[in-house]
Design an enzyme around this catalytic site. Structure first.
Site, PDB file in Angstrom:
ATOM      1  N   HIS A 145       3.068 -92.450 -54.860  1.00 15.50           N
ATOM      2  CA  HIS A 145       2.224 -93.493 -54.268  1.00 15.50           C
ATOM      3  C   HIS A 145       0.998 -92.756 -53.713  1.00 15.50           C
ATOM      4  O   HIS A 145       0.864 -92.555 -52.509  1.00 15.50           O
ATOM      5  CB  HIS A 145       3.012 -94.209 -53.169  1.00 15.50           C
ATOM      6  CG  HIS A 145       2.435 -95.500 -52.686  1.00 15.50           C
ATOM      7  ND1 HIS A 145       1.145 -95.898 -52.979  1.00 15.50           N
ATOM      8  CD2 HIS A 145       2.967 -96.491 -51.916  1.00 15.50           C
ATOM      9  CE1 HIS A 145       0.928 -97.080 -52.401  1.00 15.50           C
ATOM     10  NE2 HIS A 145       2.018 -97.450 -51.757  1.00 15.50           N
TER      11      HIS A 145
ATOM     12  N   ARG B  34       1.326-101.488 -59.665  1.00 15.00           N
ATOM     13  CA  ARG B  34       2.599-101.052 -59.076  1.00 15.00           C
ATOM     14  C   ARG B  34       3.708-101.458 -60.035  1.00 15.00           C
ATOM     15  O   ARG B  34       3.765-102.616 -60.469  1.00 15.00           O
ATOM     16  CB  ARG B  34       2.823-101.703 -57.704  1.00 15.00           C
ATOM     17  CG  ARG B  34       4.223-101.459 -57.173  1.00 15.00           C
ATOM     18  CD  ARG B  34       4.407-101.900 -55.754  1.00 15.00           C
ATOM     19  NE  ARG B  34       3.684-101.034 -54.834  1.00 15.00           N
ATOM     20  CZ  ARG B  34       3.713-101.166 -53.511  1.00 15.00           C
ATOM     21  NH1 ARG B  34       4.429-102.137 -52.961  1.00 15.00           N
ATOM     22  NH2 ARG B  34       3.036-100.342 -52.733  1.00 15.00           N
TER      23      ARG B  34
ATOM     24  N   LYS C 247       7.775-114.241 -69.799  1.00 15.90           N
ATOM     25  CA  LYS C 247       8.092-114.617 -71.194  1.00 15.90           C
ATOM     26  C   LYS C 247       8.447-113.402 -72.023  1.00 15.90           C
ATOM     27  O   LYS C 247       8.786-113.525 -73.200  1.00 15.90           O
ATOM     28  CB  LYS C 247       6.875-115.300 -71.840  1.00 15.90           C
ATOM     29  CG  LYS C 247       6.432-116.570 -71.170  1.00 15.90           C
ATOM     30  CD  LYS C 247       5.199-117.122 -71.903  1.00 15.90           C
ATOM     31  CE  LYS C 247       4.576-118.262 -71.133  1.00 15.90           C
ATOM     32  NZ  LYS C 247       3.204-118.540 -71.606  1.00 15.90           N
TER      33      LYS C 247
HETATM   34  C1  NCD Z   1       5.824 -98.313 -49.565  1.00  9.39           C
HETATM   35  C2  NCD Z   1       6.105 -98.354 -51.054  1.00  9.39           C
HETATM   36  O1  NCD Z   1       5.909 -99.382 -51.700  1.00  9.39           O
HETATM   37  O2  NCD Z   1       6.477 -97.293 -51.549  1.00  9.39           O
HETATM   38  N1  NCD Z   1       5.095 -99.409 -49.114  1.00  9.39           N
HETATM   39  C3  NCD Z   1       3.743 -99.269 -48.987  1.00  9.39           C
HETATM   40  O3  NCD Z   1       3.028 -99.311 -49.953  1.00  9.39           O
HETATM   41  N2  NCD Z   1       3.229 -99.045 -47.771  1.00  9.39           N
HETATM   42  C4  NCD Z   1       6.985 -98.009 -48.712  1.00  9.39           C
HETATM   43  C5  NCD Z   1       8.233 -98.849 -48.833  1.00  9.39           C
HETATM   44  O4  NCD Z   1       8.319 -99.811 -49.587  1.00  9.39           O
HETATM   45  O5  NCD Z   1       9.186 -98.495 -48.129  1.00  9.39           O
END
Ligand code: NCD
Length: 311
Positions: A137, A109, A88
């Site tokens: 990450h 994320r 929304k």
């Molecule tokens: C990775 C990401 O999201 O960066 N995945 C993960 O968390 N293992 C790698 C990817 O998406 O290629």
């Protein structure tokens, strides 16, 4: 155990962790993963993990959820933004403020660099970055190093090849920063248009022995670990550029015959055509073990973030 610096703190960037911090996390993972279930389930009892995934995830989300369950806690969250008020038009800031009211630790994320740092400034409870843009990450890098430690019995003196999309793969940047704490040789192997972003590794360029290649075969016989990455199709501004480079490298039995007999193949996953299914049953393929260590390491991170003295 030394002081737990993680207690009630955000995990936003691998750059915030010293070698001592990383080793503390690895030792804690060893200890927490061998606790009896009834001891382990005290560490998250009555606590709630809240997650928001603005991008798809399989391992990261499920391993955090499984880890929280193993600590006796529960998880709530959004993994399909279309099913939430994000659809929304609700802002990231308001979404974070709300999940902060309902949980004790937040897993985020998001496609933007800096998103977790921003969320950490807004939330009362700790934020754990589960992937921010093509920037970082951090928990993946921790589990990658932990996997090397368990499977190769060391990190120092390893010769590591990192193959694939070094431009957009966020796991690569967090991994390089984590490896910069150790004495390792790193070979970066990618098509030229997917080479490492030099400005993003500026701080560690002198700490790491780094070499760049476009052909895997040039360096293959020297490698102890081959860390393979997926070409990040969704991050290409021009899909035709993706079409040019997809399928450039494939690790298969033919590649293994030219490598050290005990070379370990790692991948943060999901894997596409860059790793042939035909090698899955070899001792060299450790990417499923890597995913399994992810749950153990994330359980330790949650225990350390939620408890001052978990062990
Ligand atoms: C990775 C990401 O999201 O960066 N995945 C993960 O968390 N293992 C790698 C990817 O998406 O290629």
């Amino acid at each position: 155990m030394p002081n737990n610096h993680l207690y009630d703190h955000d995990i936003v960037s691998i750059k915030d962790f010293t070698k001592q911090d990383l080793e503390f996390i690895f030792r804690s993972t060893d200890k927490i993963s061998t606790l009896r279930p009834n001891e382990k389930s005290e560490l998250g009892k009555g606590r709630t993990l809240g997650y928001i995934f603005y991008e798809p995830s399989t391992r990261t989300r499920m391993s955090f959820e499984a880890a929280m369950a193993s600590l006796g806690g529960s998880s709530i969250g959004i993994f399909d933004p279309k099913s939430s008020s994000i659809e929304k038009g609700e802002s990231l800031a308001d979404t974070i403020r709300i999940i902060d009211l309902y949980s004790d630790v937040i897993i985020l994320r998001h496609p933007l660099d800096g998103s977790s740092r921003f969320a950490g400034e807004l939330s009362r409870n700790p934020i754990i970055n589960a992937g921010s843009g093509s920037e970082e990450h951090p928990t993946q890098a921790m589990l990658d190093l932990y996997t090397m430690l368990k499977e190769k019995k060391k990190i120092n003196n390893l010769t590591i090849g990192i193959v694939g999309d070094l431009k957009y793969g966020r796991t690569v940047y967090s991994l390089l920063y984590a490896l910069a704490n150790y004495n390792v040789e790193v070979h970066l192997i990618s098509p030229s248009i997917l080479g490492i972003r030099k400005e993003s590794i500026y701080d560690i360029r002198k700490k790491l022995k780094l070499y760049e290649h476009s052909q895997l075969e040039d360096i293959l016989p020297k490698l102890d670990v081959i860390y393979v990455t997926r070409i990040q199709r969704e991050r290409f501004p021009d899909i035709q550029e993706y079409e040019k480079v997809k399928g450039t490298y494939t690790i298969d039995n033919n590649i293994l015959t030219k490598a050290k007999p005990d070379v370990s193949i790692m991948h943060p996953m999901p894997r596409m055509e860059e790793i042939s299914h035909s090698i899955d049953d070899t001792n060299n393929a450790i990417y499923f073990k890597q995913a399994a260590y992810g749950k153990e390491l994330r359980a330790a991170l949650l225990a350390l973030v939620l408890n001052e003295n978990p062990i």
